[in-house]
Design a protein around this motif. Structure first.
Motif, mmCIF file in Angstrom:
data_model
loop_
_atom_site.group_PDB
_atom_site.id
_atom_site.type_symbol
_atom_site.label_atom_id
_atom_site.label_comp_id
_atom_site.label_asym_id
_atom_site.label_seq_id
_atom_site.Cartn_x
_atom_site.Cartn_y
_atom_site.Cartn_z
ATOM 1 N N CYS A 146 -6.026 -7.684 -19.841
ATOM 2 C CA CYS A 146 -6.762 -6.669 -20.581
ATOM 3 C C CYS A 146 -7.978 -6.747 -21.867
ATOM 4 C CB CYS A 146 -6.864 -5.061 -19.842
ATOM 5 S SG CYS A 146 -8.018 -3.646 -20.590
ATOM 6 N N LEU A 147 -8.571 -6.673 -22.230
ATOM 7 C CA LEU A 147 -9.429 -6.067 -23.062
ATOM 8 C C LEU A 147 -9.902 -4.973 -23.743
ATOM 9 C CD1 LEU A 147 -11.823 -10.011 -22.474
ATOM 10 C CD2 LEU A 147 -10.063 -9.595 -24.057
ATOM 11 N N VAL A 148 -10.253 -4.198 -22.523
ATOM 12 C CA VAL A 148 -10.621 -2.783 -23.659
ATOM 13 C C VAL A 148 -9.342 -2.199 -22.470
ATOM 14 C CG1 VAL A 148 -12.870 -1.023 -24.157
ATOM 15 C CG2 VAL A 148 -13.047 -3.514 -24.410
ATOM 16 N N CYS A 149 -9.565 -0.641 -22.768
ATOM 17 C CA CYS A 149 -8.925 0.265 -21.712
ATOM 18 C C CYS A 149 -9.170 1.521 -22.190
ATOM 19 C CB CYS A 149 -7.016 -0.096 -21.361
ATOM 20 S SG CYS A 149 -6.491 0.064 -23.133
ATOM 21 N N THR A 150 -8.684 2.542 -21.016
ATOM 22 C CA THR A 150 -9.616 3.869 -21.963
ATOM 23 C C THR A 150 -7.563 4.977 -21.376
ATOM 24 O OG1 THR A 150 -9.606 4.765 -19.144
ATOM 25 C CG2 THR A 150 -11.272 3.799 -21.346
ATOM 26 N N SER A 151 -7.273 6.022 -21.778
ATOM 27 C CA SER A 151 -6.352 6.646 -22.018
ATOM 28 C C SER A 151 -5.688 7.721 -21.574
ATOM 29 C CB SER A 151 -5.392 5.997 -23.125
ATOM 30 O OG SER A 151 -5.650 6.253 -23.701
ATOM 31 N N SER A 176 -6.251 2.814 -17.770
ATOM 32 C CA SER A 176 -7.362 1.821 -16.503
ATOM 33 C C SER A 176 -7.775 0.763 -17.349
ATOM 34 C CB SER A 176 -8.428 2.735 -15.907
ATOM 35 O OG SER A 176 -9.309 1.561 -15.402
ATOM 36 N N CYS A 177 -8.209 -0.491 -16.646
ATOM 37 C CA CYS A 177 -8.719 -1.714 -18.131
ATOM 38 C C CYS A 177 -10.133 -1.420 -18.270
ATOM 39 C CB CYS A 177 -8.179 -2.569 -17.402
ATOM 40 S SG CYS A 177 -8.474 -4.172 -19.079
ATOM 41 N N THR A 178 -11.238 -1.408 -18.242
ATOM 42 C CA THR A 178 -12.914 -1.461 -18.340
ATOM 43 C C THR A 178 -13.066 -2.470 -18.317
ATOM 44 O OG1 THR A 178 -12.834 -0.825 -20.906
ATOM 45 C CG2 THR A 178 -12.545 1.088 -19.011
ATOM 46 N N ARG A 179 -12.654 -3.873 -19.090
ATOM 47 C CA ARG A 179 -13.275 -5.314 -19.538
ATOM 48 C C ARG A 179 -12.420 -6.020 -19.229
ATOM 49 N NH1 ARG A 179 -16.313 -4.903 -24.323
ATOM 50 N NH2 ARG A 179 -15.041 -6.226 -25.475
ATOM 51 N N CYS A 180 -12.385 -7.076 -19.015
ATOM 52 C CA CYS A 180 -11.344 -8.000 -19.038
ATOM 53 C C CYS A 180 -11.752 -9.703 -19.763
ATOM 54 C CB CYS A 180 -10.845 -8.559 -17.251
ATOM 55 S SG CYS A 180 -10.054 -6.896 -16.859
ATOM 56 N N GLY A 233 -7.758 -0.562 -11.064
ATOM 57 C CA GLY A 233 -7.746 -0.149 -12.649
ATOM 58 C C GLY A 233 -7.161 -1.683 -13.666
ATOM 59 N N LYS A 234 -6.481 -2.369 -12.963
ATOM 60 C CA LYS A 234 -6.084 -3.378 -13.397
ATOM 61 C C LYS A 234 -7.142 -4.912 -12.932
ATOM 62 C CE LYS A 234 -1.356 -1.879 -13.640
ATOM 63 N NZ LYS A 234 0.781 -2.006 -12.899
ATOM 64 N N CYS A 235 -6.285 -5.403 -14.017
ATOM 65 C CA CYS A 235 -7.501 -7.061 -13.592
ATOM 66 C C CYS A 235 -6.687 -7.814 -12.398
ATOM 67 C CB CYS A 235 -7.141 -7.912 -15.369
ATOM 68 S SG CYS A 235 -8.325 -7.322 -16.731
ATOM 69 N N VAL A 236 -8.288 -8.460 -11.793
ATOM 70 C CA VAL A 236 -7.814 -9.006 -10.608
ATOM 71 C C VAL A 236 -9.312 -10.388 -11.397
ATOM 72 C CG1 VAL A 236 -7.313 -7.314 -9.302
ATOM 73 C CG2 VAL A 236 -10.001 -7.637 -9.823
ATOM 74 N N PRO A 237 -8.849 -11.450 -10.517
ATOM 75 C CA PRO A 237 -9.714 -12.488 -10.363
ATOM 76 C C PRO A 237 -11.425 -11.807 -9.801
ATOM 77 C CG PRO A 237 -7.095 -13.047 -9.684
ATOM 78 C CD PRO A 237 -7.575 -11.672 -9.304
ATOM 79 N N CYS A 238 -12.187 -13.215 -10.315
ATOM 80 C CA CYS A 238 -13.014 -13.033 -9.747
ATOM 81 C C CYS A 238 -13.511 -13.556 -7.822
ATOM 82 C CB CYS A 238 -14.850 -14.253 -10.565
ATOM 83 S SG CYS A 238 -14.735 -13.529 -12.600
ATOM 84 N N GLY A 271 -18.268 -17.905 -13.192
ATOM 85 C CA GLY A 271 -17.817 -16.619 -13.843
ATOM 86 C C GLY A 271 -17.881 -15.286 -13.109
ATOM 87 N N CYS A 272 -17.480 -14.188 -13.300
ATOM 88 C CA CYS A 272 -18.322 -13.305 -12.919
ATOM 89 C C CYS A 272 -18.624 -12.409 -14.617
ATOM 90 C CB CYS A 272 -17.641 -12.478 -11.938
ATOM 91 S SG CYS A 272 -15.232 -11.559 -11.988
ATOM 92 N N ASN A 273 -19.466 -11.481 -14.488
ATOM 93 C CA ASN A 273 -18.572 -9.977 -15.396
ATOM 94 C C ASN A 273 -17.688 -9.237 -15.449
ATOM 95 O OD1 ASN A 273 -18.776 -6.941 -16.145
ATOM 96 N ND2 ASN A 273 -21.034 -7.993 -16.847
ATOM 97 N N SER A 274 -17.498 -9.690 -17.217
ATOM 98 C CA SER A 274 -16.207 -9.273 -16.720
ATOM 99 C C SER A 274 -15.419 -7.490 -16.889
ATOM 100 C CB SER A 274 -15.685 -9.893 -18.558
ATOM 101 O OG SER A 274 -16.559 -9.255 -19.538
ATOM 102 N N SER A 275 -16.534 -6.787 -16.825
ATOM 103 C CA SER A 275 -16.659 -4.970 -16.753
ATOM 104 C C SER A 275 -16.435 -5.038 -14.862
ATOM 105 C CB SER A 275 -17.792 -4.595 -17.507
ATOM 106 O OG SER A 275 -16.773 -4.820 -18.949
ATOM 107 N N GLY A 276 -18.104 -5.548 -14.715
ATOM 108 C CA GLY A 276 -18.013 -5.033 -13.123
ATOM 109 C C GLY A 276 -17.542 -6.275 -12.409
#
Length: 512
Positions: free
Chosen positions: A250-255, A262-266, A276-281, A288-293
Motif C-alpha cells: 500500500c502506497l496511500v491509505c485512509t483511516s 482502506s488502501c487507496t493506491r498500491c 481495501g487491500k492490494c490485489v494483483p492486476c 500493468g494496471c492503474n494502481s488506484s482503480g
C-alpha cells in the motif's frame, strides 16, 4: 414726528403738521428706506434690493447672485465646503462641520473620522485620527501605536499590525509579533497568534514546529492534529503511522482517526480490491494496471474491456480495448469483425499472420498461379503462356500474361487476341519453286518475329514488375478486366502464292 410751519395765502399763518410717518393705533403706517417693523425700528438685511424690505417681516427681494433664505440674503452659490455664507470670501457654517477655515477650505482629517472640529481654530472636539495626539491632533503617537490617548502619545489605545505589549494598565506596543503568526498578526496584550500559524508551526506564539507527516506541513495550532490529512504513505490524526505497517504493497491509505481503514493506491502491478487491500492486476492486463482503480493499461491478445475480462470476436487475434472492433485477425480472415475469409488463391507469407489485408482483403503476398486481381479472384487469360510447371502466369494487378501469349495470339491491353487473317495455303503438296522462295521468306519473317517476341517478352516482364508496385490502381483495373465477357479474335499471318509478304503488323489491333 416733526412739525413744520407754513405761510398761507391771504396773509394768515396756518400751522400745518406734515407727518412723515403717521402713527395709527401704535403702529407706523410706513417706514423710511432701510427700516422695517411696527415702529420701524428694525434694519433691513444686507443685499436687499434698493435697501428695502417688507415692513411686516423684513423679507426682501435680494440683489443679483443672492437669494433670501433663513431671514437674510445669502449667495446663491457658496464656496465648495460652505453650508451657508454671506459672501464668496466668508462662510457662516461649514458642511457637516467637518471642515474649518474662513471659507471651509480645510478638512478636519487630523480628527477621527466623523469627529467635528472648530471652524476657526480646528480643535477636535472628540478624538484624533489614527496615529495622532494632542489638543489639536497635530502630534504623532508612539511608533508602535495604531491609536493613542489624546493627551498622551505613549499610551496606546491599539497597536499597529505586528506589534504588541503592555505596561501595567495600558498598552505600550513595544514588542514584535512572532513571524510565524498568520499575516504577522497577534493579540495586542499578550502576543498570542490570534489568526493562526503559518504552515509547519503550532503553539500560542507559533514557535513550535508541526510533528509527523502532515500534508502541506499543516497542523492545528493547539492540538498538533493534521489539518489537511497525511503525506502519501501515512495515516492517523497526527500522521505517525505508515500504510505499509498494515498492508505491505500500500502506497496511500485512509483511516478513521488512528485506525487503518482502506488502501487507496498500491505499488505497480496491484490495486485496491473490494476488501481495501492490494490485489494483483487482472491476469489479462498487459503492462500493468492503474494502481488506484485497477483499470488495465492494455490487454493481451484476444481480450478487451477496462479489466480485460471480455473476449474479442471469435476470429480476432486482438481487438480494441474499449470496443469489439478487431485490429488484427487470426489466419485467413479479414474485416472489422474478422468474419470474411481470405481468398484461397492468396499466396502465404513466411509469417503466421493472415495472407490478406484486414481492411480490404487484398492478397498481401500476391496470387497463386493462374489467378489475379485485388483478392486473386480472377483467372488468367487461357491463352497466356504457361510456366515450366505448366501453370498460366499473369500479372496480379491487370491480368497481363507474364510470359506473353501462346502461338497465334498477341497480347494487348485487353488480353491475348487471335492473330489469324485468312486460310493457310503454304506448305501444300505440289508447291512450286516460288512457293519454296516464299517459304524461305516466311522463315526469315518468323525469325524476325521471334526476335521481336523475345524482346517484347523481356519488356513485358520488366513492365510487370513495375506494375506490381502500383497498388492503388489495382482495384479499378481488375474490375474492368473481370467485366469482359468475350475473348478477342486473333489474326494469323501468312504469305500468298506469289511470295508476297502478307504478315500483319505484330502487336497492332486488326479489324476482322
Amino acid at each position: 414726528m416733526k412739525d413744520r410751519k407754513m405761510k398761507m395765502t391771504g396773509g394768515s399763518t396756518i400751522i400745518a403738521t406734515t407727518l412723515l410717518i403717521l402713527v395709527v393705533h401704535g403702529r407706523c403706517q410706513e417706514c423710511e428706506e432701510g427700516r422695517y417693523g411696527n415702529l420701524c425700528n428694525e434694519t433691513c438685511g444686507q443685499h436687499c434690493l434698493n435697501n428695502r424690505c417688507k415692513q411686516d417681516d423684513g423679507s426682501c427681494t435680494c440683489e443679483t447672485d443672492y437669494k433670501f433664505k433663513g431671514g437674510k440674503c445669502i449667495l446663491r452659490t457658496c464656496p465648495a465646503n460652505c453650508s451657508t455664507c454671506t459672501s464668496l470670501d466668508s462662510c457662516d457654517t461649514c458642511v457637516d462641520r467637518y471642515y474649518y477655515g474662513e471659507t471651509c477650505e480645510h478638512e478636519c482629517i487630523h480628527c477621527r473620522k466623523g469627529t467635528i472640529c472648530g471652524k476657526s481654530d480646528k480643535y477636535c472636539w472628540s478624538a484624533c485620527a489614527d496615529g495622532l495626539t494632542g489638543d489639536f491632533c497635530d502630534s504623532p503617537c508612539y511608533a508602535g501605536c495604531e491609536t493613542c490617548k489624546k493627551k498622551n502619545a505613549n499610551i496606546c489605545s491599539s497597536c499597529k499590525t505586528g506589534r504588541y505589549g503592555k505596561n501595567k494598565q495600558y498598552l505600550t506596543c513595544n514588542n514584535h509579533c512572532n513571524n510565524n503568526c498568520v499575516n504577522n498578526s497577534c493579540n495586542a496584550w499578550y502576543g498570542l497568534c490570534d489568526k493562526g500559524c503559518v504552515n509547519g508551526y503550532k503553539g500560542n506564539n507559533c514557535s513550535d514546529t508541526c510533528t509527523g507527516h502532515c500534508l502541506n506541513k499543516t497542523c492545528q495550532q493547539f492540538n498538533d492534529a493534521c489539518v489537511h490529512g497525511c503525506d502519501d504513505g501515512f495515516y492517523g490524526r497526527k500522521c505517525f503511522y505508515t500504510c505499509k505497517r498494515v498492508e505491505s504493497n500500500c502506497l496511500v491509505c485512509t483511516s478513521n482517526g488512528n485506525i487503518f481503514s482502506s488502501c487507496t493506491r498500491c505499488i505497480n502491478g496491484s490495486y485496491p480490491g473490494t476488501s481495501g487491500k492490494c490485489v494483483p492486476c487482472e491476469p489479462n492486463c498487459s503492462g500493468g494496471c492503474n494502481s488506484s482503480g485497477g483499470v488495465c493499461y492494455a490487454c493481451v491478445d484476444g481480450y478487451r474491456g477496462s479489466f480485460c475480462n471480455v473476449s474479442c470476436a471469435s476470429n480476432c487475434k486482438s481487438c480494441l480495448q474499449n470496443n469489439d472492433e478487431c485490429n488484427e485477425c487470426k489466419e485467413e480472415f479479414w474485416g472489422s469483425d474478422c468474419l470474411k475469409k481470405c481468398s484461397t488463391n492468396c499466396k502465404r507469407g513466411n509469417d503466421s499472420i493472415s495472407s490478406c489485408d484486414i481492411i480490404s482483403g487484398k492478397c498481401k503476398h500476391g496470387c497463386l498461379s493462374e489467378s489475379y486481381g485485388l483478392q486473386c479472384s480472377l483467372s488468367c487469360d487461357k491463352h497466356c503462356l504457361a510456366s515450366e510447371g505448366g501453370f498460366l502466369q499473369c500479372n496480379q494487378m491487370d491480368g497481363q500474361c507474364r510470359l506473353g501469349c501462346e502461338n497465334g495470339y498477341k497480347q494487348t491491353d485487353t488480353g491475348c487476341i487471335n492473330g489469324k487473317v485468312g486460310d493457310d495455303s503454304a506448305g501444300t503438296s505440289g508447291a512450286t519453286v516460288g512457293d519454296a522462295v516464299g517459304g524461305a521468306i516466311s522463315l526469315l519473317a518468323i525469325a524476325f518475329v521471334s526476335g521481336m517476341f523475345i524482346f517484347m517478352l523481356r519488356r513485358r516482364r520488366k513492365d510487370s514488375i513495375e506494375a506490381d508496385a502500383r497498388a492503388d490502381e489495382e482495384a479499378r483495373t481488375y474490375e474492368q478486366l473481370h467485366e469482359r465477357t468475350e475473348q478477342p479474335i486473333y489474326q494469323n499471318q501468312n504469305v500468298d502464292d506469289n511470295g508476297t509478304d502478307n504478315y500483319a503488323v505484330l502487336f497492332t489491333d486488326t479489324n476482322i
